[in-house]
Motif scaffolding. Structure first.
Motif, PDB file in Angstrom:
ATOM      1  N   ILE A   1     -41.473 -11.939 -78.340  1.00 20.07           N
ATOM      2  CA  ILE A   1     -41.062 -12.348 -77.201  1.00 20.07           C
ATOM      3  C   ILE A   1     -40.315 -13.440 -77.375  1.00 20.07           C
ATOM      4  O   ILE A   1     -39.197 -13.367 -76.453  1.00 20.07           O
ATOM      5  CB  ILE A   1     -42.348 -12.872 -76.284  1.00 20.07           C
ATOM      6  N   ARG A   2     -40.680 -14.553 -78.003  1.00 21.19           N
ATOM      7  CA  ARG A   2     -39.822 -15.630 -78.068  1.00 21.19           C
ATOM      8  C   ARG A   2     -38.323 -15.510 -78.774  1.00 21.19           C
ATOM      9  O   ARG A   2     -37.375 -15.903 -78.452  1.00 21.19           O
ATOM     10  CB  ARG A   2     -40.328 -16.583 -79.096  1.00 21.19           C
ATOM     11  N   ARG A   3     -38.187 -14.425 -79.838  1.00 16.98           N
ATOM     12  CA  ARG A   3     -36.973 -14.078 -80.363  1.00 16.98           C
ATOM     13  C   ARG A   3     -36.124 -12.957 -79.677  1.00 16.98           C
ATOM     14  O   ARG A   3     -35.347 -12.524 -80.207  1.00 16.98           O
ATOM     15  CB  ARG A   3     -37.418 -13.636 -81.727  1.00 16.98           C
ATOM     16  N   HIS A   4     -36.794 -12.645 -78.513  1.00 18.13           N
ATOM     17  CA  HIS A   4     -36.040 -11.407 -77.553  1.00 18.13           C
ATOM     18  C   HIS A   4     -35.880 -12.189 -76.378  1.00 18.13           C
ATOM     19  O   HIS A   4     -36.245 -11.642 -75.111  1.00 18.13           O
ATOM     20  CB  HIS A   4     -36.819 -10.134 -77.654  1.00 18.13           C
TER      21      HIS A   4
ATOM     22  N   HIS B   1     -33.018 -12.061 -74.513  1.00 19.52           N
ATOM     23  CA  HIS B   1     -32.487 -11.209 -73.803  1.00 19.52           C
ATOM     24  C   HIS B   1     -33.069 -10.232 -73.165  1.00 19.52           C
ATOM     25  O   HIS B   1     -32.727  -9.424 -72.287  1.00 19.52           O
ATOM     26  CB  HIS B   1     -31.385 -10.445 -74.885  1.00 19.52           C
ATOM     27  N   VAL B   2     -34.249 -10.042 -73.384  1.00 16.94           N
ATOM     28  CA  VAL B   2     -35.316  -9.156 -72.885  1.00 16.94           C
ATOM     29  C   VAL B   2     -36.345  -9.674 -71.915  1.00 16.94           C
ATOM     30  O   VAL B   2     -36.484  -9.488 -70.936  1.00 16.94           O
ATOM     31  CB  VAL B   2     -35.929  -8.190 -74.025  1.00 16.94           C
ATOM     32  N   PHE B   3     -36.835 -10.878 -72.469  1.00 16.44           N
ATOM     33  CA  PHE B   3     -38.028 -11.548 -71.612  1.00 16.44           C
ATOM     34  C   PHE B   3     -37.227 -12.798 -71.347  1.00 16.44           C
ATOM     35  O   PHE B   3     -38.337 -13.631 -70.517  1.00 16.44           O
ATOM     36  CB  PHE B   3     -38.974 -11.858 -72.630  1.00 16.44           C
ATOM     37  N   GLY B   4     -36.268 -13.081 -71.184  1.00 18.51           N
ATOM     38  CA  GLY B   4     -35.662 -14.176 -70.746  1.00 18.51           C
ATOM     39  C   GLY B   4     -34.082 -14.123 -69.961  1.00 18.51           C
ATOM     40  O   GLY B   4     -34.099 -12.819 -69.448  1.00 18.51           O
ATOM     41  N   ASP B   5     -33.384 -15.079 -69.992  1.00 18.19           N
ATOM     42  CA  ASP B   5     -32.077 -14.935 -69.213  1.00 18.19           C
ATOM     43  C   ASP B   5     -31.033 -14.710 -70.179  1.00 18.19           C
ATOM     44  O   ASP B   5     -29.769 -14.679 -69.667  1.00 18.19           O
ATOM     45  CB  ASP B   5     -31.922 -16.132 -68.287  1.00 18.19           C
ATOM     46  N   THR B   6     -31.214 -14.965 -71.467  1.00 13.34           N
ATOM     47  CA  THR B   6     -30.315 -14.877 -72.569  1.00 13.34           C
ATOM     48  C   THR B   6     -29.554 -13.298 -72.171  1.00 13.34           C
ATOM     49  O   THR B   6     -30.131 -12.377 -72.271  1.00 13.34           O
ATOM     50  CB  THR B   6     -30.616 -15.212 -73.772  1.00 13.34           C
ATOM     51  N   LYS B   7     -27.888 -13.428 -72.690  1.00 15.12           N
ATOM     52  CA  LYS B   7     -27.257 -12.089 -72.628  1.00 15.12           C
ATOM     53  C   LYS B   7     -27.002 -11.673 -74.243  1.00 15.12           C
ATOM     54  O   LYS B   7     -26.658 -12.745 -75.123  1.00 15.12           O
ATOM     55  CB  LYS B   7     -26.105 -12.397 -71.931  1.00 15.12           C
TER      56      LYS B   7
ATOM     57  N   GLU C   1     -25.396  -7.210 -82.973  1.00 12.14           N
ATOM     58  CA  GLU C   1     -25.074  -8.428 -83.592  1.00 12.14           C
ATOM     59  C   GLU C   1     -25.179  -9.550 -82.998  1.00 12.14           C
ATOM     60  O   GLU C   1     -25.554 -10.659 -83.414  1.00 12.14           O
ATOM     61  CB  GLU C   1     -23.151  -8.314 -83.780  1.00 12.14           C
ATOM     62  N   ALA C   2     -25.078  -9.785 -81.652  1.00 15.81           N
ATOM     63  CA  ALA C   2     -25.562 -10.705 -80.695  1.00 15.81           C
ATOM     64  C   ALA C   2     -26.818 -10.979 -80.938  1.00 15.81           C
ATOM     65  O   ALA C   2     -27.215 -12.218 -81.177  1.00 15.81           O
ATOM     66  CB  ALA C   2     -25.147 -10.587 -79.368  1.00 15.81           C
ATOM     67  N   VAL C   3     -27.900  -9.764 -80.842  1.00 14.88           N
ATOM     68  CA  VAL C   3     -28.988  -9.990 -81.064  1.00 14.88           C
ATOM     69  C   VAL C   3     -29.868 -10.828 -82.232  1.00 14.88           C
ATOM     70  O   VAL C   3     -30.340 -11.747 -82.400  1.00 14.88           O
ATOM     71  CB  VAL C   3     -29.829  -8.494 -81.093  1.00 14.88           C
ATOM     72  N   LEU C   4     -28.958 -10.403 -83.343  1.00 10.48           N
ATOM     73  CA  LEU C   4     -29.278 -11.003 -84.758  1.00 10.48           C
ATOM     74  C   LEU C   4     -28.838 -12.320 -84.733  1.00 10.48           C
ATOM     75  O   LEU C   4     -29.614 -13.113 -85.315  1.00 10.48           O
ATOM     76  CB  LEU C   4     -28.492 -10.104 -85.954  1.00 10.48           C
TER      77      LEU C   4
ATOM     78  N   LYS D   1     -34.978 -18.633 -85.010  1.00 13.81           N
ATOM     79  CA  LYS D   1     -35.803 -18.778 -86.241  1.00 13.81           C
ATOM     80  C   LYS D   1     -35.566 -20.170 -86.741  1.00 13.81           C
ATOM     81  O   LYS D   1     -36.401 -20.762 -87.453  1.00 13.81           O
ATOM     82  CB  LYS D   1     -35.271 -17.783 -87.069  1.00 13.81           C
ATOM     83  N   LYS D   2     -34.353 -20.539 -86.828  1.00 16.49           N
ATOM     84  CA  LYS D   2     -34.155 -22.052 -87.536  1.00 16.49           C
ATOM     85  C   LYS D   2     -34.732 -23.125 -86.684  1.00 16.49           C
ATOM     86  O   LYS D   2     -35.057 -24.192 -87.174  1.00 16.49           O
ATOM     87  CB  LYS D   2     -32.583 -22.044 -87.550  1.00 16.49           C
TER      88      LYS D   2
END
Length: 237
Positions: free
Chosen positions: A95-98, A100-106, A111-114, A121-122
């Protein structure tokens, strides 16, 4: 049978195997003793995936799941963590690393997902500063090379042919040499100052001593350049 009932039944079986009066072999196993088995199961799972065989895939997934439950049971016996903790941690991480699915990030592309994944992760844990230091040491050589190449590509070190890599290699070597020349010039000035100070001390104390000389040191900038050169050689050649 529901997912929860099936998992609960597997946990109960593993607990019985590990309990007093259970299976002698299972009771003797530790995290270390199961290491070769989990690696073997991972390769068997990979083979089933490559074969696109549903029955084989189902069986091998079960074997991997058994190891997850068994290893978690060992941790529970030592009051370290439980299978529920493992499931919760990975759920929270996904959930934290997505965002764009569970939050407001686009994120409009893979490539943008990675990129977002690496950035998040950092922030979650301290990442090794050395290039590729976070790659598991036990991976086969070809897998290590593949991971290094992917990391290098995300940093802009990726070309369609060796000509681009060679040009970049020459550029990094030239910059490293320029940094080295600047350091040597600075080191020469330091040597002259040290010699002057030494001469003054000799005159005052009338005890001749050899002048202190200090060669050029490697700065963070030049070290970074040298690392870039090394990375290019490792990744492309």
């Amino acid at each position: 049978m529901s997912h929860r009932d099936a998992i609960d039944a597997l946990v109960a079986v593993v607990d019985t195997l590990r309990a007093p009066g259970g299976c002698p072999w299972d009771r003797e196993q530790t995290w270390h003793s199961l290491m070769p088995y989990i690696v073997e199961e991972a390769y068997e799972l990979k083979e089933a995936m490559a074969a696109e065989n549903p029955a084989m895939l189902r069986e091998e997934l079960g074997d991997v799941l058994l190891h997850v439950v068994m290893l978690s049971a060992m941790a529970t016996e030592q009051s370290l963590f439980t299978l529920g903790d493992v499931a919760k941690d990975v759920t929270d991480k996904m959930i934290r690393r997505h965002p764009h699915v569970f939050g407001d990030t686009k994120a409009e592309s893979s490539e943008a997902v990675l990129t977002n994944w690496d950035a998040i992760k950092k922030t979650e844990k301290k990442q090794p500063s050395a290039f590729g230091a976070d790659i598991p040491k036990g991976l086969p050589g070809l897998m290590v090379a593949q991971k290094l190449q992917k990391k290098a590509a995300r940093m802009g070190f990726d070309w369609p042919d060796t000509a681009g890599a060679l040009a970049k290699l020459k550029e990094e070597i030239q910059e490293a040499e320029e940094d080295k020349d600047e350091e040597e010039e600075g080191g020469g000035e330091e040597e002259e100052e040290d010699e002057e100070e030494t001469e003054e001390e000799e005159e005052e104390q009338e005890q001749p001593e050899a002048p202190s000389k200090q060669g050029p040191t490697v700065t963070k900038v030049s070290q970074a350049k040298l690392n870039n050169v090394k990375n290019l050689i490792v990744v492309r050649f």
